[in-house]
Each structure stands twice: as C-alpha cells, then as structure tokens.
Design a protein around this motif. Structure first.
Motif, PDB file in Angstrom:
ATOM      1  N   PRO A   1       0.814  -1.215   0.000  1.00  7.13           N
ATOM      2  CA  PRO A   1       0.000   0.000   0.000  1.00  7.13           C
ATOM      3  C   PRO A   1       0.852   1.272   0.000  1.00  7.13           C
ATOM      4  O   PRO A   1       2.081   1.224   0.163  1.00  7.13           O
ATOM      5  CB  PRO A   1      -0.799  -0.115   1.307  1.00  7.13           C
TER       6      PRO A   1
ATOM      7  N   THR B   1       4.238   2.743   2.463  1.00  6.16           N
ATOM      8  CA  THR B   1       4.886   1.668   3.230  1.00  6.16           C
ATOM      9  C   THR B   1       6.406   1.685   3.052  1.00  6.16           C
ATOM     10  O   THR B   1       7.117   0.948   3.734  1.00  6.16           O
ATOM     11  CB  THR B   1       4.333   0.286   2.825  1.00  6.16           C
ATOM     12  N   GLY B   2       6.880   2.493   2.118  1.00  2.38           N
ATOM     13  CA  GLY B   2       8.321   2.617   1.918  1.00  2.38           C
ATOM     14  C   GLY B   2       8.835   1.920   0.669  1.00  2.38           C
ATOM     15  O   GLY B   2      10.046   1.700   0.530  1.00  2.38           O
TER      16      GLY B   2
ATOM     17  N   ARG C   1       2.008  -2.071  -7.191  1.00  5.52           N
ATOM     18  CA  ARG C   1       0.859  -2.663  -6.482  1.00  5.52           C
ATOM     19  C   ARG C   1       0.561  -4.076  -6.956  1.00  5.52           C
ATOM     20  O   ARG C   1       0.022  -4.874  -6.202  1.00  5.52           O
ATOM     21  CB  ARG C   1      -0.406  -1.808  -6.721  1.00  5.52           C
TER      22      ARG C   1
ATOM     23  N   ARG D   1       4.690   9.383   8.332  1.00  8.80           N
ATOM     24  CA  ARG D   1       5.786   9.512   7.357  1.00  8.80           C
ATOM     25  C   ARG D   1       5.426  10.508   6.263  1.00  8.80           C
ATOM     26  O   ARG D   1       6.217  11.384   5.916  1.00  8.80           O
ATOM     27  CB  ARG D   1       6.067   8.147   6.703  1.00  8.80           C
ATOM     28  N   ARG D   2       4.228  10.371   5.697  1.00  4.26           N
ATOM     29  CA  ARG D   2       3.807  11.257   4.613  1.00  4.26           C
ATOM     30  C   ARG D   2       3.673  12.705   5.100  1.00  4.26           C
ATOM     31  O   ARG D   2       4.074  13.633   4.415  1.00  4.26           O
ATOM     32  CB  ARG D   2       2.459  10.797   4.064  1.00  4.26           C
TER      33      ARG D   2
ATOM     34  N   GLU E   1       6.668  14.766   5.138  1.00  2.00           N
ATOM     35  CA  GLU E   1       7.172  15.240   3.836  1.00  2.00           C
ATOM     36  C   GLU E   1       6.525  16.552   3.432  1.00  2.00           C
ATOM     37  O   GLU E   1       7.048  17.291   2.609  1.00  2.00           O
ATOM     38  CB  GLU E   1       6.808  14.231   2.730  1.00  2.00           C
TER      39      GLU E   1
ATOM     40  N   THR F   1       6.818  -2.854   8.180  1.00  2.00           N
ATOM     41  CA  THR F   1       7.849  -1.836   8.416  1.00  2.00           C
ATOM     42  C   THR F   1       7.478  -0.847   9.526  1.00  2.00           C
ATOM     43  O   THR F   1       8.219   0.105   9.770  1.00  2.00           O
ATOM     44  CB  THR F   1       8.139  -1.041   7.118  1.00  2.00           C
TER      45      THR F   1
ATOM     46  N   LEU G   1      10.155  -0.394  12.013  1.00  2.00           N
ATOM     47  CA  LEU G   1      11.520  -0.460  11.468  1.00  2.00           C
ATOM     48  C   LEU G   1      11.935   0.888  10.883  1.00  2.00           C
ATOM     49  O   LEU G   1      11.104   1.587  10.298  1.00  2.00           O
ATOM     50  CB  LEU G   1      11.615  -1.523  10.368  1.00  2.00           C
TER      51      LEU G   1
ATOM     52  N   LEU H   1      14.044   3.001   7.981  1.00  2.00           N
ATOM     53  CA  LEU H   1      14.268   2.716   6.565  1.00  2.00           C
ATOM     54  C   LEU H   1      15.534   1.873   6.384  1.00  2.00           C
ATOM     55  O   LEU H   1      15.559   0.928   5.590  1.00  2.00           O
ATOM     56  CB  LEU H   1      14.378   4.042   5.794  1.00  2.00           C
TER      57      LEU H   1
ATOM     58  N   VAL I   1      14.808  -1.715   7.059  1.00  2.00           N
ATOM     59  CA  VAL I   1      14.023  -2.351   5.986  1.00  2.00           C
ATOM     60  C   VAL I   1      14.956  -2.688   4.809  1.00  2.00           C
ATOM     61  O   VAL I   1      14.903  -3.784   4.242  1.00  2.00           O
ATOM     62  CB  VAL I   1      12.866  -1.441   5.517  1.00  2.00           C
TER      63      VAL I   1
HETATM   64  N1  LIG Z   1      10.819   2.421   7.549  1.00  2.00           N
HETATM   65  C1  LIG Z   1      10.624   3.738   7.466  1.00  2.00           C
HETATM   66  N2  LIG Z   1      10.661   4.504   8.559  1.00  2.00           N
HETATM   67  C2  LIG Z   1      10.422   5.827   8.494  1.00  2.00           C
HETATM   68  N3  LIG Z   1      10.146   6.499   7.361  1.00  2.00           N
HETATM   69  C3  LIG Z   1      10.102   5.789   6.228  1.00  2.00           C
HETATM   70  C4  LIG Z   1      10.329   4.380   6.202  1.00  2.00           C
HETATM   71  N4  LIG Z   1      10.205   3.949   4.940  1.00  2.00           N
HETATM   72  C5  LIG Z   1       9.909   5.036   4.189  1.00  2.00           C
HETATM   73  N5  LIG Z   1       9.857   6.131   4.968  1.00  2.00           N
HETATM   74  C6  LIG Z   1       9.500   7.506   4.550  1.00  2.00           C
HETATM   75  O1  LIG Z   1       8.106   7.448   4.309  1.00  2.00           O
HETATM   76  C7  LIG Z   1       7.760   8.242   3.185  1.00  2.00           C
HETATM   77  C8  LIG Z   1       7.040   7.368   2.162  1.00  2.00           C
HETATM   78  O2  LIG Z   1       7.961   6.424   1.643  1.00  2.00           O
HETATM   79  P1  LIG Z   1       7.896   5.948   0.133  1.00  2.00           P
HETATM   80  O3  LIG Z   1       7.606   7.082  -0.787  1.00  2.00           O
HETATM   81  O4  LIG Z   1       9.117   5.148  -0.114  1.00  2.00           O
HETATM   82  O5  LIG Z   1       6.606   5.001   0.214  1.00  2.00           O
HETATM   83  P2  LIG Z   1       5.833   4.291  -0.967  1.00  2.00           P
HETATM   84  O6  LIG Z   1       5.355   2.986  -0.439  1.00  2.00           O
HETATM   85  O7  LIG Z   1       6.657   4.243  -2.199  1.00  2.00           O
HETATM   86  O8  LIG Z   1       4.609   5.270  -1.176  1.00  2.00           O
HETATM   87  P3  LIG Z   1       3.668   5.488  -2.459  1.00  2.00           P
HETATM   88  O9  LIG Z   1       3.105   4.169  -2.826  1.00  2.00           O
HETATM   89  O10 LIG Z   1       2.596   6.429  -1.982  1.00  2.00           O
HETATM   90  O11 LIG Z   1       4.522   6.082  -3.545  1.00  2.00           O
HETATM   91  C9  LIG Z   1       9.067   8.844   2.680  1.00  2.00           C
HETATM   92  O12 LIG Z   1       9.194  10.131   3.248  1.00  2.00           O
HETATM   93  C10 LIG Z   1      10.136   7.930   3.245  1.00  2.00           C
HETATM   94  O13 LIG Z   1      11.359   8.598   3.471  1.00  2.00           O
END
Ligand SMILES: Nc1ncnc2c1ncn2[C@@H]1O[C@H](COP(=O)(O)OP(=O)(O)OP(=O)(O)O)[C@@H](O)[C@H]1O
Ligand SMILES: Nc1ccn([C@H]2C[C@H](O)[C@@H](COP(=O)(O)O)O2)c(=O)n1
Length: 246
Positions: free
Chosen positions: A8, A11-12, A128, A154-155, A158, A200, A203, A205, A208
């Motif tokens: 989703p 999630t990172g 996805r 996290r979002r 940003e 995650t 955890l 980043l 992970v």
């Molecule tokens: N394990 C983590 N702990 C804390 N912050 C994290 C972690 N993983 C990612 N982030 C932060 O969370 C935010 C979202 O991460 P990311 O864009 O990689 O997610 P995504 O799953 O690709 O989202 P989307 O599907 O909406 O593009 C970013 O600011 C990233 O730096």
C-alpha cells in the motif's frame, strides 16, 4: 535477478527499492510514476478522468519513458520531464480512477514488462501488482506493510505548512486510495501468495533496506544453486551464489 516490491501507499516501497537497487547494482522501476504520468497526461489534455470510456480511448496516446538508474530515476511524457507535475494533489486524487481502467493497465503493464526484460543486470520493480500480474515469475517478491498511523506520520513529515500538521487527513486519504487500489476489478493491490511480507511499522528505513538486501542475497544464492550445471561441486556453486548475476 528480478525483485518485485508491492504494498500500500507510504509503506516505503520507493525509498526501499531505490536503496536496495543502488546497493546491489540493479536497475529500478517506479511503476506508480508511470500511472501518475498517464493520469497527468489525461488531466493536461482535458480527458475527463471519471469517464472510463474516454480514458480508455486515450490510453494509447501518451509516450511514457522511464529512466531506471536508482540514483536518478526519471519519468518523461511526450518527451518532457514529468517528475514534478506527477506529484501534485490533483494527480494523486485522480490516479486511482485512471489506473483502474483496463486499457490503461494493459498498456502500462506491457511497458513495465519490456523494461524489466531489457534490464540485463537485474531490476527492482515496485508497485501494487508486480508480484501478482506484471512479473509473476520474479525471483523474489516482497510485500511491504505498515500501520496507517505510521504511514500517515511519514507522509505528513514530507509535507510543508498547514498540511504537515494534519496527520489525520493524510491518514484518511491514504486509506481511501488503498481501498480504491485494492477494490478495483483489474489487477488490484494484493499480496502474491509467494511474497515475503515485511511489516515496516517499527523499522527504520535502514533496517528495511538491510532486511530486503538479505532476502535478495538469499534469492540470488538459491537461483545460483538451481542454475548450476549438474556435476559441479558445492564449492563451485557457493562461489557463484555470492554474485549478483543477470
Ligand atoms: N521504515 C521507514 N521509517 C520511516 N520512514 C520511512 C520508512 N520507509 C519510508 N519512509 C519515509 O516514508 C515516506 C514514504 O515512503 P515511500 O515514498 O518510499 O513510500 P511508498 O510505499 O513508495 O509510497 P507510495 O506508494 O505512496 O509512492 C518517505 O518520506 C520515506 O522517506
Ligand atoms: N503497479 C501499480 C503502481 C501504481 N498503481 C497506481 C495506484 C496508486 O495509487 C497510484 C500511484 O502510485 P504511487 O506513486 O503512490 O506508488 O498508481 C497501480 O495501480 N499499479
């Protein structure tokens, strides 16, 4: 080595995939950026995004090109850099509707498969439906999860200004987009049966990335063992297992 990373929103996937690809010398493909690119094109060209037939009729028109260097991934539409406009709120609000249209998915899935096939040195593809539909034979499938609260935090971190404080609105928007992406008929967001799930929430980043790199190393070793010609010694197999090979 083909690695599929799904999950989703927030999630990172992107952060993890880029770091893992860079660490292991693999290419990187952000498939969400491609769906955002086609959505941006629809909005920019006056196609009503809630009209499935209109979106379907236009799905073949934009030329979308993805750059797969994990240190500097790019996305271009009709020859123009689209990396900034595809991240607007307007595109985010419309992308689930556009990406639910079967003709859009057929077009973008074919593009994703051709990019993966051309990545001779291996690739990390995130999205996805990569493990379930786009690359069902991937060498390793990972499904990232995290609680809605962690993802919203996290979002929100940003975002700038007023939005940054509104974690609950961000949480609701994430949940709404996940529901749309999981609920569509064609190729919904779903964990593949053979994917490794990594929660995650608790955890960092870095943790992970470390976890996924370990999983890739194990998958490379298993693949090398399977590919080794009959009659080779275990020592020879082990030597090959330490390498990332196409
Ligand atoms: N394990 C983590 N702990 C804390 N912050 C994290 C972690 N993983 C990612 N982030 C932060 O969370 C935010 C979202 O991460 P990311 O864009 O990689 O997610 P995504 O799953 O690709 O989202 P989307 O599907 O909406 O593009 C970013 O600011 C990233 O730096
Ligand atoms: N494989 C994919 C990747 C993305 N989408 C759609 C659904 C998402 O809400 C949207 C944007 O993705 P993001 O940039 O947030 O990763 O694109 C999809 O349907 N299939």
């Amino acid at each position: 080595m083909i690695v599929a990373i799904d999950g989703p929103s927030g999630t990172g996937k992107s952060s993890t995939s880029k770091s893992v690809a860079a660490a292991l010398g693999l290419s990187y493909l952000d498939t969400g950026a491609q769906y955002r690119a086609i959505t941006w094109w629809m909005l920019s060209n006056g196609v009503p995004v809630d009209d499935q037939a209109a979106v379907a009729a236009a799905a073949g028109k934009p030329v979308i090109v993805s750059g797969t260097d994990p240190a500097a991934p790019t996305i271009a539409v009709d020859g123009a850099d689209a990396s900034v406009p595809i991240r607007t709120e307007e595109v985010t609000a419309a992308v689930s509707a556009v990406s639910a249209v079967p003709e859009v998915r057929t077009r973008i899935t074919a593009l994703q498969r051709s990019i993966a096939a051309e990545a001779a040195g291996g690739i990390v593809v995130e999205g996805r439906d990569i493990g379930t539909t786009v690359l069902p034979d991937a060498d390793l499938k990972i499904f990232l999860t995290a609680s809605p609260e962690a993802r919203a935090a996290r979002r929100s971190g940003e975002l700038k200004g007023k939005e940054a404080t509104d974690v609950s609105a961000t949480r609701e928007a994430l949940i709404k987009r996940d529901a749309a992406d999981s609920g569509r008929k064609t190729s919904p967001l779903k964990k593949a049966d053979d994917a490794v799930e990594v929660d995650t929430t608790e955890l960092t980043l870095e943790q992970v990335v470390e976890c996924v790199v370990t999983l890739v190393d194990e998958a490379v070793a298993a693949k090398a063992g399977r590919d080794a010609p009959a009659g080779r010694t275990d020592g020879e197999k082990d030597e090959k297992a330490g390498q990332i090979s196409p």
